[in-house]
Design an enzyme around this catalytic site. Structure first.
Site, PDB file in Angstrom:
ATOM      1  N   PHE A 129       0.843  -1.203   0.000  1.00 35.68           N
ATOM      2  CA  PHE A 129       0.000   0.000   0.000  1.00 35.68           C
ATOM      3  C   PHE A 129       0.881   1.256   0.000  1.00 35.68           C
ATOM      4  O   PHE A 129       1.886   1.304   0.701  1.00 35.68           O
ATOM      5  CB  PHE A 129      -0.898  -0.026   1.236  1.00 35.68           C
ATOM      6  CG  PHE A 129      -2.002   0.992   1.203  1.00 35.68           C
ATOM      7  CD1 PHE A 129      -3.142   0.771   0.445  1.00 35.68           C
ATOM      8  CD2 PHE A 129      -1.899   2.171   1.907  1.00 35.68           C
ATOM      9  CE1 PHE A 129      -4.162   1.715   0.404  1.00 35.68           C
ATOM     10  CE2 PHE A 129      -2.917   3.122   1.874  1.00 35.68           C
ATOM     11  CZ  PHE A 129      -4.043   2.888   1.120  1.00 35.68           C
ATOM     12  N   ASP A 206       0.838  -4.953   8.285  1.00 37.24           N
ATOM     13  CA  ASP A 206      -0.293  -4.052   8.092  1.00 37.24           C
ATOM     14  C   ASP A 206      -1.535  -4.914   7.852  1.00 37.24           C
ATOM     15  O   ASP A 206      -1.608  -5.643   6.855  1.00 37.24           O
ATOM     16  CB  ASP A 206      -0.034  -3.100   6.911  1.00 37.24           C
ATOM     17  CG  ASP A 206      -1.082  -1.993   6.836  1.00 37.24           C
ATOM     18  OD1 ASP A 206      -2.241  -2.245   7.216  1.00 37.24           O
ATOM     19  OD2 ASP A 206      -0.745  -0.877   6.391  1.00 37.24           O
ATOM     20  N   TYR A 231     -11.867   1.489   9.776  1.00 39.02           N
ATOM     21  CA  TYR A 231     -12.986   2.024   8.975  1.00 39.02           C
ATOM     22  C   TYR A 231     -13.305   1.176   7.757  1.00 39.02           C
ATOM     23  O   TYR A 231     -14.194   1.499   6.990  1.00 39.02           O
ATOM     24  CB  TYR A 231     -12.728   3.481   8.561  1.00 39.02           C
ATOM     25  CG  TYR A 231     -11.405   3.740   7.850  1.00 39.02           C
ATOM     26  CD1 TYR A 231     -11.215   3.382   6.523  1.00 39.02           C
ATOM     27  CD2 TYR A 231     -10.356   4.349   8.523  1.00 39.02           C
ATOM     28  CE1 TYR A 231     -10.007   3.629   5.891  1.00 39.02           C
ATOM     29  CE2 TYR A 231      -9.145   4.598   7.901  1.00 39.02           C
ATOM     30  CZ  TYR A 231      -8.970   4.240   6.580  1.00 39.02           C
ATOM     31  OH  TYR A 231      -7.779   4.469   5.955  1.00 39.02           O
ATOM     32  N   LYS A 232     -12.547   0.071   7.554  1.00 36.56           N
ATOM     33  CA  LYS A 232     -12.799  -0.804   6.401  1.00 36.56           C
ATOM     34  C   LYS A 232     -13.771  -1.903   6.840  1.00 36.56           C
ATOM     35  O   LYS A 232     -14.929  -1.608   7.104  1.00 36.56           O
ATOM     36  CB  LYS A 232     -11.466  -1.312   5.876  1.00 36.56           C
ATOM     37  CG  LYS A 232     -10.641  -0.155   5.286  1.00 36.56           C
ATOM     38  CD  LYS A 232      -9.243  -0.514   4.839  1.00 36.56           C
ATOM     39  CE  LYS A 232      -8.613   0.715   4.169  1.00 36.56           C
ATOM     40  NZ  LYS A 232      -7.167   0.563   3.949  1.00 36.56           N
ATOM     41  N   ARG A 380     -12.094  -3.071  -8.366  1.00 35.50           N
ATOM     42  CA  ARG A 380     -12.010  -3.819  -7.113  1.00 35.50           C
ATOM     43  C   ARG A 380     -13.407  -4.006  -6.535  1.00 35.50           C
ATOM     44  O   ARG A 380     -14.130  -3.042  -6.300  1.00 35.50           O
ATOM     45  CB  ARG A 380     -11.103  -3.076  -6.133  1.00 35.50           C
ATOM     46  CG  ARG A 380     -10.620  -3.946  -5.009  1.00 35.50           C
ATOM     47  CD  ARG A 380      -9.692  -3.187  -4.118  1.00 35.50           C
ATOM     48  NE  ARG A 380     -10.377  -2.070  -3.461  1.00 35.50           N
ATOM     49  CZ  ARG A 380      -9.839  -1.334  -2.497  1.00 35.50           C
ATOM     50  NH1 ARG A 380      -8.603  -1.568  -2.101  1.00 35.50           N
ATOM     51  NH2 ARG A 380     -10.512  -0.353  -1.935  1.00 35.50           N
TER      52      ARG A 380
END
Ligand SMILES: *Cc1c(COP(=O)(O)O)cnc(C)c1O
Length: 407
Positions: A129, A206, A231-232, A380
């Site tokens: 990322f 991560d 928040y995912k 995605r």
């Protein structure tokens, strides 16, 4: 089941929903059925209980208790961390909620590098990322360190062999995403952590796309350090505080670079010098955002209630279903799969590749289907086990099929 999965009819999707033990969780979220939402791995949906919780915190606690609220607010970063711990395979006292993933990643990476001062290399992968890569680059530049960039297969992600090939006793830290944000490839946390430890390096994982979507097993695999978003898949709300994990055995030894008063042994003694306690509290920095923590807590509670094994089973079923529709409907019209086909190697999203992925994503959004475009050619499709239904997957992918048909 196999027969149902083979069928691409809407009825088959409805049958899968009827048989889904997590289906009732959809009622615990605010869901507008006109929209197919494939981006809950970027921003999870709003839990139905969150507005009322925030109302209580704002009016009841802030409004009435005023500064006395800190009597119980102070404990919240670790309380919510303890609530989250089982989803990560961590123990009580190993997890805190604070700051953002980027900031926590920086802080833990500095702690790890300082604990291996005599070593000069950091291992990570090019498809990692961006924020992780930038933080690593910044630290390497500031400290004159070498970055050993892995160039793994873009779909299958970094393997044990990729990592093992660059390990030696000059490596201070190995840091990777457990689930790749683009391909959803799962990096083998157990073998890679063990290989890093064999050469005396520390690991920072991560977990942003893993937390709340796959079981992680941090303690069981002796993981040193980890960070990730709430928040995912954890549905904590936009910009909700991130988590950080420090293995209990390392807490007294490691330091992080921001010596703030929330990391001080006796914070309100307002003492002269910085003296951090030998536990997870030393990884806190400054005053936490209580509204964000309360919202994160609501989301985390739902995932804990559902249980990570049930979440994983549904994540596999949803991604298998989406791949079956991809193969039947989309592949004949020019797409390829950008995610591993082996479900044990895949998180809870699938990447669908097409040369016109950017335009297709925009057209999907215009039709009420919300995926994410990821450079250079991936659409995605996030399939969040608590909030995505099979019928929603069917509806959303039907729209993509129609767009491909109409050119
Ligand atoms: C989403 C994500 C982040 C986001 O970091 P922020 O500090 O919250 O912006 C970091 N790392 C990974 C792997 C992610 O997927």
């Amino acid at each position: 089941m196999t027969e149902t999965l083979a069928s691409t009819s809407r009825e088959a999707a409805a049958a899968l929903d009827s048989a889904d033990p997590l289906a009732p969780f959809r009622d615990r979220f605010v869901i507008d059925d006109a929209v197919a939402y494939f981006d809950a791995n970027s921003l999870g949906r709003l839990p139905a209980g969150t507005p009322a919780r925030l109302e209580r915190v704002v009016r009841g606690e802030w409004g009435r208790e005023l500064v006395r609220g800190w009597d119980h607010w102070l404990a919240l970063p670790l309380e919510v961390g303890d609530r989250l711990a089982p989803l990560l395979g961590a123990s009580t006292g190993e997890v805190a909620l604070a700051d953002s993933t980027t900031v926590n990643f920086y802080r833990l990476l500095v702690g790890a590098l300082d604990a291996r001062r005599e070593r000069r290399a950091i291992v990570t992968d090019r498809p990692n990322f961006p924020t992780d890569r930038y933080v690593i680059e910044g630290l390497a530049a500031a400290r004159g360190l070498e970055i050993r960039w892995l160039e793994p297969d873009p779909i299958e992600g970094p393997t044990f062999a990729d990592v093992a090939a660059v390990l030696d006793r000059d490596v201070a830290v190995v840091t990777l995403s457990h689930v790749n944000y683009r391909s959803a490839a799962i990096a083998d946390l157990a073998s890679i952590t063990a290989a890093a430890h064999d050469v005396g390096a520390l690991v920072v994982w991560d977990l942003s796309h893993a937390a709340g979507s796959i079981p992680v097993g941090l303690d069981e695999n002796d993981v040193d350090l980890a960070v990730g978003c709430t928040y995912k898949y954890l549905n904590g709300g936009p910009g909700a505080p991130a988590f950080l994990v420090v293995a209990a055995r390392l807490q007294a030894e490691l330091r992080q670079p921001i010596w703030g008063w929330f990391g001080q042994r006796d914070q309100f003694a307002m003492g002269r010098g910085y003296d951090p306690p030998p536990d997870i509290r030393r990884f806190l920095v400054g005053t936490p955002g209580i509204l964000g923590l309360a919202a994160a807590d609501e989301g985390i509670r739902l995932s804990v209630e559902a249980g990570i094994d049930a979440i994983r089973a549904k994540g596999i079923a949803l991604t298998e279903y989406a791949i079956a529709l991809h193969d039947a409907w989309l592949a004949p019209r020019g797409t390829t799969l950008g995610s591993p086909r082996d479900p044990s190697r895949r998180g809870s999203h699938v990447a669908i590749r097409h040369p016109q992925a950017r335009g297709l994503t925009a057209a999907m959004i215009a039709s009420g289907v919300i995926p994410d475009f990821r450079e250079p050619d991936s659409i995605r499709i996030g399939l969040s086990p608590l909030t995505t239904s099979f019928e929603e997957a069917w509806r959303g992918l039907s729209v993509l099929r129609e767009l491909l048909e109409s050119g």
